[in-house]
Design a protein around this motif. Structure first.
Motif, short mmCIF file in Angstrom:
data_model
loop_
_atom_site.label_atom_id
_atom_site.label_comp_id
_atom_site.label_asym_id
_atom_site.label_seq_id
_atom_site.Cartn_x
_atom_site.Cartn_y
_atom_site.Cartn_z
N VAL A 193 0.10 4.78 4.05
CA VAL A 193 -0.48 3.95 3.00
C VAL A 193 -1.76 4.57 2.44
CG1 VAL A 193 -1.46 1.67 2.48
CG2 VAL A 193 0.64 1.85 3.85
N ASP A 194 -2.58 5.18 3.29
CA ASP A 194 -3.82 5.79 2.80
C ASP A 194 -3.52 6.90 1.80
OD1 ASP A 194 -5.34 4.06 4.34
OD2 ASP A 194 -5.56 5.50 5.99
N ALA A 195 -2.56 7.77 2.12
CA ALA A 195 -2.18 8.85 1.20
C ALA A 195 -1.57 8.28 -0.08
CB ALA A 195 -1.21 9.81 1.87
N LEU A 196 -0.79 7.23 0.04
CA LEU A 196 -0.16 6.60 -1.11
C LEU A 196 -1.21 6.03 -2.05
CD1 LEU A 196 2.67 5.78 -2.24
CD2 LEU A 196 2.38 3.64 -0.98
N VAL A 197 -2.13 5.25 -1.51
CA VAL A 197 -3.15 4.60 -2.33
C VAL A 197 -4.11 5.62 -2.94
CG1 VAL A 197 -5.09 2.98 -2.21
CG2 VAL A 197 -2.92 2.41 -1.12
N ALA A 198 -4.32 6.74 -2.27
CA ALA A 198 -5.21 7.78 -2.80
C ALA A 198 -4.68 8.38 -4.11
CB ALA A 198 -5.40 8.88 -1.76
N LEU A 199 -3.41 8.20 -4.40
CA LEU A 199 -2.82 8.72 -5.63
C LEU A 199 -3.13 7.84 -6.85
CD1 LEU A 199 0.65 9.71 -4.15
CD2 LEU A 199 -1.28 11.23 -4.64
N TYR A 200 -3.71 6.67 -6.60
CA TYR A 200 -4.00 5.69 -7.65
C TYR A 200 -5.48 5.73 -8.04
CZ TYR A 200 0.54 3.45 -7.04
OH TYR A 200 1.88 3.20 -7.00
N GLU A 207 -8.97 3.87 -8.92
CA GLU A 207 -9.62 2.75 -8.22
C GLU A 207 -9.20 1.39 -8.76
OE1 GLU A 207 -11.46 1.26 -5.16
OE2 GLU A 207 -11.63 3.41 -5.48
N ASP A 208 -9.06 1.27 -10.08
CA ASP A 208 -8.73 -0.01 -10.70
C ASP A 208 -7.27 -0.07 -11.20
OD1 ASP A 208 -8.98 1.87 -12.71
OD2 ASP A 208 -10.14 0.55 -14.04
N ALA A 209 -6.40 0.69 -10.58
CA ALA A 209 -4.99 0.76 -11.00
C ALA A 209 -4.32 -0.61 -10.86
CB ALA A 209 -4.25 1.77 -10.13
N THR A 210 -3.27 -0.78 -11.66
CA THR A 210 -2.46 -2.00 -11.57
C THR A 210 -1.05 -1.64 -11.10
OG1 THR A 210 -1.72 -1.85 -13.88
CG2 THR A 210 -3.73 -3.15 -13.43
N HIS A 211 -0.43 -2.59 -10.44
CA HIS A 211 0.94 -2.42 -9.95
C HIS A 211 1.66 -3.74 -10.17
CE1 HIS A 211 4.28 -1.00 -7.54
NE2 HIS A 211 4.15 -2.02 -6.71
N THR A 212 2.78 -3.68 -10.88
CA THR A 212 3.57 -4.89 -11.12
C THR A 212 4.96 -4.70 -10.54
OG1 THR A 212 4.28 -4.14 -13.30
CG2 THR A 212 2.33 -5.54 -13.22
N SER A 213 5.51 -5.81 -10.01
CA SER A 213 6.82 -5.75 -9.36
C SER A 213 7.40 -7.15 -9.25
CB SER A 213 6.66 -5.14 -7.96
OG SER A 213 7.78 -5.40 -7.17
N PRO A 214 8.72 -7.28 -9.40
CA PRO A 214 9.36 -8.58 -9.17
C PRO A 214 9.16 -9.07 -7.73
CG PRO A 214 10.87 -7.09 -10.30
CD PRO A 214 9.67 -6.28 -9.90
N LYS A 215 9.09 -8.15 -6.77
CA LYS A 215 8.89 -8.55 -5.37
C LYS A 215 7.52 -9.19 -5.18
CE LYS A 215 12.63 -6.88 -3.29
NZ LYS A 215 13.61 -7.75 -2.69
N LEU A 265 -0.78 -6.69 -9.14
CA LEU A 265 -1.90 -6.40 -8.26
C LEU A 265 -2.86 -5.47 -8.98
CD1 LEU A 265 0.06 -5.65 -4.95
CD2 LEU A 265 -1.01 -7.80 -5.66
N VAL A 266 -4.15 -5.58 -8.66
CA VAL A 266 -5.17 -4.75 -9.29
C VAL A 266 -6.06 -4.15 -8.20
CG1 VAL A 266 -7.12 -4.69 -10.89
CG2 VAL A 266 -5.19 -6.22 -11.34
N GLY A 267 -6.20 -2.82 -8.24
CA GLY A 267 -7.12 -2.13 -7.35
C GLY A 267 -6.48 -1.59 -6.09
N ARG A 268 -7.10 -0.53 -5.58
CA ARG A 268 -6.58 0.14 -4.38
C ARG A 268 -6.51 -0.78 -3.17
NH1 ARG A 268 -9.81 5.87 -4.45
NH2 ARG A 268 -8.53 6.91 -6.04
N GLN A 269 -7.50 -1.65 -3.00
CA GLN A 269 -7.50 -2.54 -1.84
C GLN A 269 -6.28 -3.46 -1.86
OE1 GLN A 269 -11.11 -4.81 -1.36
NE2 GLN A 269 -10.49 -5.58 0.63
N ALA A 270 -5.96 -4.01 -3.01
CA ALA A 270 -4.79 -4.89 -3.13
C ALA A 270 -3.50 -4.11 -2.91
CB ALA A 270 -4.77 -5.56 -4.51
N LEU A 271 -3.44 -2.88 -3.43
CA LEU A 271 -2.26 -2.05 -3.22
C LEU A 271 -2.09 -1.71 -1.74
CD1 LEU A 271 -2.62 0.42 -6.21
CD2 LEU A 271 -1.09 -1.52 -6.04
N SER A 272 -3.17 -1.38 -1.08
CA SER A 272 -3.11 -1.05 0.34
C SER A 272 -2.60 -2.24 1.15
CB SER A 272 -4.50 -0.63 0.83
OG SER A 272 -4.48 -0.34 2.20
N ALA A 273 -3.15 -3.41 0.89
CA ALA A 273 -2.72 -4.61 1.61
C ALA A 273 -1.24 -4.89 1.36
CB ALA A 273 -3.57 -5.81 1.19
N TRP A 274 -0.78 -4.71 0.13
CA TRP A 274 0.62 -4.95 -0.23
C TRP A 274 1.55 -4.03 0.56
CZ3 TRP A 274 4.15 -8.01 -1.99
CH2 TRP A 274 5.37 -7.50 -2.46
#
Length: 120
Positions: free
Chosen positions: A22-29, A31-39, A51-60
Motif C-alpha cells: 500500500v505504501d508503494a501504491l499510494v506513493a504513485l499518487y 498528495e491531493d489525488a482523488t479516487h472514485t469507484s462503485p465499490k 476519496l480524496v488524498g493519500r491518507q484516504a487512499l491508504s486506508a481504503w
C-alpha cells in the motif's frame, strides 16, 4: 510526462497493488489525488464513491486487503498517452467470479492526480 513513463507508472501501480504494498501504491499518487469507484460508493455511501488524498487512499486499500485476502488484478490491456492511462483488468477476489474492470488515471508531473474505476 511521456506516454512511455505513464505506461511504466501503470505497471508500477499494478505491481504494487498485487504485492499488497500500500505504501508503494499510494506513493504513485499526488498528495491531493482523488479516487472514485462503485465499490467505495457501496461500502462508504457518505463519500459519494469518491476519496480524496493519500491518507484516504491508504486506508481504503489497507481495508480492502484485510477484507479480501488474495485479491489480485490480471492485466488485460494498457494504453497510455502524455496525460492519461487506461487499463483493463480482471479483478480476482476469493469466492467471486472474475470481474472485468476499466480504470483511468489522470497523470500530472509524474503522479496520479485522479483515478476512476468502472465496472458492472
Amino acid at each position: 510526462m511521456s506516454a512511455t513513463k505513464n505506461f511504466s507508472l501503470a505497471r508500477a501501480w499494478l505491481d504494487a497493488f498485487n504485492a499488497y504494498d500500500v505504501d508503494a501504491l499510494v506513493a504513485l499518487y499526488a498528495e491531493d489525488a482523488t479516487h472514485t469507484s462503485p465499490k467505495i460508493r457501496v461500502l462508504h455511501p457518505e463519500t459519494g464513491g469518491r476519496l480524496v488524498g493519500r491518507q484516504a487512499l491508504s486506508a481504503w486499500w489497507k481495508a480492502a486487503n484485510a477484507r479480501l485476502p488474495g485479491l489480485r488484478y490480471e492485466l488485460v490491456a494498457l494504453t497510455a498517452d502524455e496525460e492519461r492511462v487506461f487499463m483493463e483488468y480482471l479483478r480476482h477476489a476469493p469466492g467471486e467470479a472474475p470481474m472485468p474492470v476499466a480504470e483511468v488515471f489522470e497523470v500530472r508531473d509524474g503522479r496520479i492526480v485522479a483515478s476512476r474505476v468502472y465496472h458492472g
